[in-house]
Design a protein around this motif. Structure first.
Motif, PDB file in Angstrom:
ATOM      1  N   LEU A 106       0.743  -1.164   0.001  1.00  0.00           N
ATOM      2  CA  LEU A 106       0.022   0.026  -0.048  1.00  0.00           C
ATOM      3  C   LEU A 106       0.727   1.321   0.055  1.00  0.00           C
ATOM      4  O   LEU A 106       0.414   2.444  -0.019  1.00  0.00           O
ATOM      5  CB  LEU A 106      -0.879   0.196   1.226  1.00  0.00           C
ATOM      6  N   GLY A 107       2.246   1.134   0.023  1.00  0.00           N
ATOM      7  CA  GLY A 107       3.086   2.372   0.093  1.00  0.00           C
ATOM      8  C   GLY A 107       3.543   2.778   1.481  1.00  0.00           C
ATOM      9  O   GLY A 107       3.920   3.759   1.636  1.00  0.00           O
ATOM     10  N   MET A 108       2.808   2.090   2.401  1.00  0.00           N
ATOM     11  CA  MET A 108       3.224   2.481   3.936  1.00  0.00           C
ATOM     12  C   MET A 108       4.723   1.795   4.507  1.00  0.00           C
ATOM     13  O   MET A 108       4.859   0.505   3.843  1.00  0.00           O
ATOM     14  CB  MET A 108       2.184   2.339   4.736  1.00  0.00           C
ATOM     15  N   ASN A 109       5.442   2.226   5.184  1.00  0.00           N
ATOM     16  CA  ASN A 109       6.175   1.729   6.125  1.00  0.00           C
ATOM     17  C   ASN A 109       5.890   0.775   7.321  1.00  0.00           C
ATOM     18  O   ASN A 109       4.771   1.143   7.836  1.00  0.00           O
ATOM     19  CB  ASN A 109       7.392   2.647   6.344  1.00  0.00           C
ATOM     20  N   VAL A 110       6.583   0.013   7.792  1.00  0.00           N
ATOM     21  CA  VAL A 110       6.576  -0.808   8.829  1.00  0.00           C
ATOM     22  C   VAL A 110       7.609  -0.821   9.811  1.00  0.00           C
ATOM     23  O   VAL A 110       8.865  -1.089   9.564  1.00  0.00           O
ATOM     24  CB  VAL A 110       6.333  -2.376   8.429  1.00  0.00           C
ATOM     25  N   VAL A 111       7.147  -0.498  10.951  1.00  0.00           N
ATOM     26  CA  VAL A 111       8.113  -0.875  12.347  1.00  0.00           C
ATOM     27  C   VAL A 111       7.751  -1.502  13.099  1.00  0.00           C
ATOM     28  O   VAL A 111       6.595  -1.968  13.279  1.00  0.00           O
ATOM     29  CB  VAL A 111       8.128   0.708  12.821  1.00  0.00           C
ATOM     30  N   THR A 112       8.765  -2.580  13.426  1.00  0.00           N
ATOM     31  CA  THR A 112       8.735  -3.674  14.521  1.00  0.00           C
ATOM     32  C   THR A 112       9.404  -3.424  15.696  1.00  0.00           C
ATOM     33  O   THR A 112      10.541  -3.279  15.469  1.00  0.00           O
ATOM     34  CB  THR A 112       8.722  -5.020  13.714  1.00  0.00           C
ATOM     35  N   TYR A 113       8.980  -3.606  16.736  1.00  0.00           N
ATOM     36  CA  TYR A 113       9.485  -3.580  18.054  1.00  0.00           C
ATOM     37  C   TYR A 113       9.639  -5.059  18.422  1.00  0.00           C
ATOM     38  O   TYR A 113       8.796  -6.061  18.100  1.00  0.00           O
ATOM     39  CB  TYR A 113       8.624  -3.145  19.073  1.00  0.00           C
ATOM     40  N   THR A 114      11.101  -5.298  18.902  1.00  0.00           N
ATOM     41  CA  THR A 114      11.224  -6.581  19.491  1.00  0.00           C
ATOM     42  C   THR A 114      12.246  -6.703  20.740  1.00  0.00           C
ATOM     43  O   THR A 114      13.154  -5.824  20.635  1.00  0.00           O
ATOM     44  CB  THR A 114      11.866  -7.620  18.277  1.00  0.00           C
ATOM     45  N   GLY A 115      12.134  -7.480  21.638  1.00  0.00           N
ATOM     46  CA  GLY A 115      12.944  -7.826  22.504  1.00  0.00           C
ATOM     47  C   GLY A 115      14.453  -8.454  22.178  1.00  0.00           C
ATOM     48  O   GLY A 115      15.214  -8.743  22.796  1.00  0.00           O
ATOM     49  N   TYR A 116      14.306  -9.230  20.883  1.00  0.00           N
ATOM     50  CA  TYR A 116      15.497  -9.911  20.635  1.00  0.00           C
ATOM     51  C   TYR A 116      16.385  -8.819  20.009  1.00  0.00           C
ATOM     52  O   TYR A 116      15.770  -7.679  19.440  1.00  0.00           O
ATOM     53  CB  TYR A 116      15.144 -10.894  19.456  1.00  0.00           C
ATOM     54  N   THR A 117      17.583  -9.375  19.737  1.00  0.00           N
ATOM     55  CA  THR A 117      18.390  -8.398  18.879  1.00  0.00           C
ATOM     56  C   THR A 117      18.312  -8.769  17.308  1.00  0.00           C
ATOM     57  O   THR A 117      17.798  -9.766  17.176  1.00  0.00           O
ATOM     58  CB  THR A 117      20.017  -8.600  19.353  1.00  0.00           C
TER      59      THR A 117
END
Length: 166
Positions: free
Chosen positions: A91-102
């Protein structure tokens, strides 16, 4: 596909750059002391949500710059989030993902549990566990100074974490 979520936020300005739709996954193995979302730790909590319905809500908001996957631990539901992430990026949007892993752990084990697929569907990764002793109110979109804001696509291409500023 189904996701177990704690909830969503339609117009977030604190979960990444711009105006974002935030998906808070349910279930987290890290149990970080001082976690901002401790109610998301229980893997049997929250509610089931259909990714098609989440995508429909995202499409209904013309103001969005992107979508954030937070938690809980998104990589515990990597397959469904990777599928959703690909649709969001289309759709032309960006994705940010938070994680506790490195990033290094996820990259080295990207063949298991669809972790590689979620990395490929992520534009920016905020990695590392929250460490209460390193809490820092002055860094954008992160809770503690050990957490990094990573250009995920460049990092995948280089085979190492490439840190950038939001």
């Amino acid at each position: 596909m189904e996701l177990r979520i704690a909830g969503t936020v339609n117009d977030s300005i604190v979960d990444g750059p711009g105006i974002r739709f935030a998906v808070f996954t349910q279930g987290c193995p890290h149990n970080c002391e001082g976690c901002h979302n401790p109610q998301t730790h229980d893997f049997s909590g929250g509610t089931l949500a259909d990714t098609d319905e989440i995508l429909k809500k995202i499409k209904e908001n013309p103001l969005l710059d992107g979508v954030t996957f937070s938690g809980g631990e998104p990589f515990c539901q990597a397959e469904a989030l990777a599928c959703l992430g690909r649709q969001i990026r289309a759709l032309g949007m960006n994705v940010v993902t938070y994680t506790g892993y490195t990033f290094e752990t996820l990259f080295n084990e990207r063949g298991k549990n669809h972790w590689g697929e979620l990395l490929e569907a992520t534009d920016f990764l905020i990695d590392g566990p929250f460490i209460l002793a390193r809490r820092d109110w002055n860094i954008r979109f992160r809770g503690s100074s050990n957490q990094r804001y990573i250009d995920c696509q460049l990092s995948l291409a280089e085979g190492k974490a490439i840190v950038c500023e939001p």
